[in-house]
Design an enzyme around this catalytic site. Structure first.
Site, PDB file in Angstrom:
ATOM      1  N   HIS A   1       0.998  -1.229   0.028  1.00 43.73           N
ATOM      2  CA  HIS A   1       0.022  -0.067   0.133  1.00 43.73           C
ATOM      3  C   HIS A   1       0.764   1.006   0.066  1.00 43.73           C
ATOM      4  O   HIS A   1       1.945   1.207   0.225  1.00 43.73           O
ATOM      5  CB  HIS A   1      -0.907   0.060   1.260  1.00 43.73           C
ATOM      6  CG  HIS A   1      -0.085   0.119   2.379  1.00 43.73           C
ATOM      7  ND1 HIS A   1       0.521  -0.854   3.208  1.00 43.73           N
ATOM      8  CD2 HIS A   1       0.089   1.160   3.383  1.00 43.73           C
ATOM      9  CE1 HIS A   1       1.317  -0.340   3.979  1.00 43.73           C
ATOM     10  NE2 HIS A   1       1.110   0.924   4.229  1.00 43.73           N
TER      11      HIS A   1
ATOM     12  N   HIS B   1       5.260   6.535  -1.121  1.00 39.71           N
ATOM     13  CA  HIS B   1       5.957   5.276  -1.480  1.00 39.71           C
ATOM     14  C   HIS B   1       5.145   3.849  -1.005  1.00 39.71           C
ATOM     15  O   HIS B   1       4.358   3.954  -0.387  1.00 39.71           O
ATOM     16  CB  HIS B   1       7.246   5.157  -0.402  1.00 39.71           C
ATOM     17  CG  HIS B   1       6.870   5.041   0.850  1.00 39.71           C
ATOM     18  ND1 HIS B   1       6.583   6.002   1.682  1.00 39.71           N
ATOM     19  CD2 HIS B   1       6.660   3.729   1.685  1.00 39.71           C
ATOM     20  CE1 HIS B   1       6.117   5.437   2.891  1.00 39.71           C
ATOM     21  NE2 HIS B   1       6.531   4.392   2.883  1.00 39.71           N
TER      22      HIS B   1
HETATM   23  O1  ACK Z   1       5.283   1.491   5.037  1.00 36.83           O
HETATM   24  P1  ACK Z   1       4.130   2.665   5.698  1.00 36.83           P
HETATM   25  O2  ACK Z   1       4.173   3.755   4.793  1.00 36.83           O
HETATM   26  O3  ACK Z   1       4.890   2.726   6.975  1.00 36.83           O
HETATM   27  O4  ACK Z   1       2.861   1.760   6.078  1.00 36.83           O
HETATM   28  C1  ACK Z   1       2.920   1.486   7.258  1.00 36.83           C
HETATM   29  C2  ACK Z   1       1.652   1.924   8.113  1.00 36.83           C
HETATM   30  O5  ACK Z   1       1.828   3.312   8.595  1.00 36.83           O
HETATM   31  C3  ACK Z   1       1.145   1.126   9.256  1.00 36.83           C
HETATM   32  O6  ACK Z   1       2.252   0.804  10.131  1.00 36.83           O
HETATM   33  C4  ACK Z   1       2.951   3.635   8.392  1.00 36.83           C
HETATM   34  N1  ACK Z   1       3.380   4.436   9.508  1.00 36.83           N
HETATM   35  C5  ACK Z   1       3.823   3.912  10.615  1.00 36.83           C
HETATM   36  N2  ACK Z   1       4.086   5.046  11.430  1.00 36.83           N
HETATM   37  C6  ACK Z   1       3.945   6.263  10.870  1.00 36.83           C
HETATM   38  C7  ACK Z   1       4.272   7.415  11.115  1.00 36.83           C
HETATM   39  N3  ACK Z   1       4.579   7.882  12.497  1.00 36.83           N
HETATM   40  N4  ACK Z   1       4.088   8.375  10.323  1.00 36.83           N
HETATM   41  C8  ACK Z   1       3.818   7.879   9.032  1.00 36.83           C
HETATM   42  N5  ACK Z   1       3.516   6.882   8.495  1.00 36.83           N
HETATM   43  C9  ACK Z   1       3.700   5.622   9.727  1.00 36.83           C
HETATM   44  C10 ACK Z   1       4.046   2.478   7.937  1.00 36.83           C
END
Ligand code: ACK
Length: 220
Positions: free
Chosen positions: A68, A152
């Site tokens: 995703h 990303h």
């Molecule tokens: O790969 P990603 O974009 O990085 O998808 C997962 C999703 O949320 C579920 O964990 C993203 N994620 C986790 N913590 C944060 C944060 N503090 N800020 C932005 N994205 C986050 C993680």
């Protein structure tokens, strides 16, 4: 789960269709294979293994579930701006809608592997204004990058590394590019591959991958 929790997901984002996920994973595996076959990569292999020996990159990164592109990490309503984002009219309106994500580059670092997403004008309407600013404390310079730079798809992380790192790693590479860092570039079949030091490799794809995805949310 109580109602409050159900209406406050862990995050919002575009979720790749299952058939597309398989294709993207295959592309990612092929990218790692071609990297391993390059003399330039072998020259810098110690960035990954810590030793001067072959590292099996496919084993090195572990998959992180459904592919995703996160728009907003809401953390069950606890993250800053979570309630405002959830309540946005455009978020409500486009919830469940399908669009094509354009994956324009692939990158690896000693921590993560990911695909850069080039968001369309329409897709940028769902992008939080502060997504890049929020990363500034981790990646100095990130807040000056264009909106959507953090977009990303996390393809994998090293054991013990959280998925949030993938976006930081991408932003760090984009800050280097913006500062005019040339890196060591070479042409390979799939596009232009650049080494930016410290195990950072960025492949700008000759032909971006078009990935069908639906805008939705996830609870874990
Ligand atoms: O790969 P990603 O974009 O990085 O998808 C997962 C999703 O949320 C579920 O964990 C993203 N994620 C986790 N913590 C944060 C944060 N503090 N800020 C932005 N994205 C986050 C993680």
């Amino acid at each position: 789960k109580c109602h409050e929790e159900m209406s406050s997901p862990l995050y919002f984002g575009w979720f790749l269709f299952f058939t597309v996920q398989d294709e993207v994973r295959e592309t990612s595996t092929n990218f790692l294979k071609s990297l391993e076959g390059l003399e330039s990569f072998q020259k810098h292999i110690s960035d990954f293994s810590g030793k001067e020996e072959k590292a099996d990159l496919d084993q090195y990164f572990k998959a992180k579930g459904t592919l995703h592109c996160t728009t907003k990490f809401t953390n069950y309503g606890k993250a800053e701006g979570a309630k405002e984002y959830t309540a946005k009219q455009i978020v409500q309106e486009l919830y469940g809608s399908v669009s094509e994500l354009s994956l324009s580059a692939l990158f690896i670092t000693p921590r993560t592997i990911g695909a850069r997403v080039a968001l369309s004008e329409e897709q940028l309407k769902l992008w939080p204004d502060d997504a890049e600013k929020e990363a500034e404390s981790v990646v100095p310079g990130a807040s000056a990058l264009p909106l959507g730079s953090r977009g990303h798809v996390t393809l994998g992380c090293v054991e013990g590394v959280e998925a949030v790192q993938t976006g930081y790693d991408l932003l760090q590479i984009l800050v280097l590019q913006k500062n005019g860092e040339q890196g060591e570039a070479e042409e390979i079949d799939a596009g232009t591959l650049t080494y930016y030091g410290e195990g950072r490799w960025y492949l700008s794809l000759k032909e971006p991958i078009s990935a069908a995805a639906s805008f939705s949310s996830a609870y874990k």
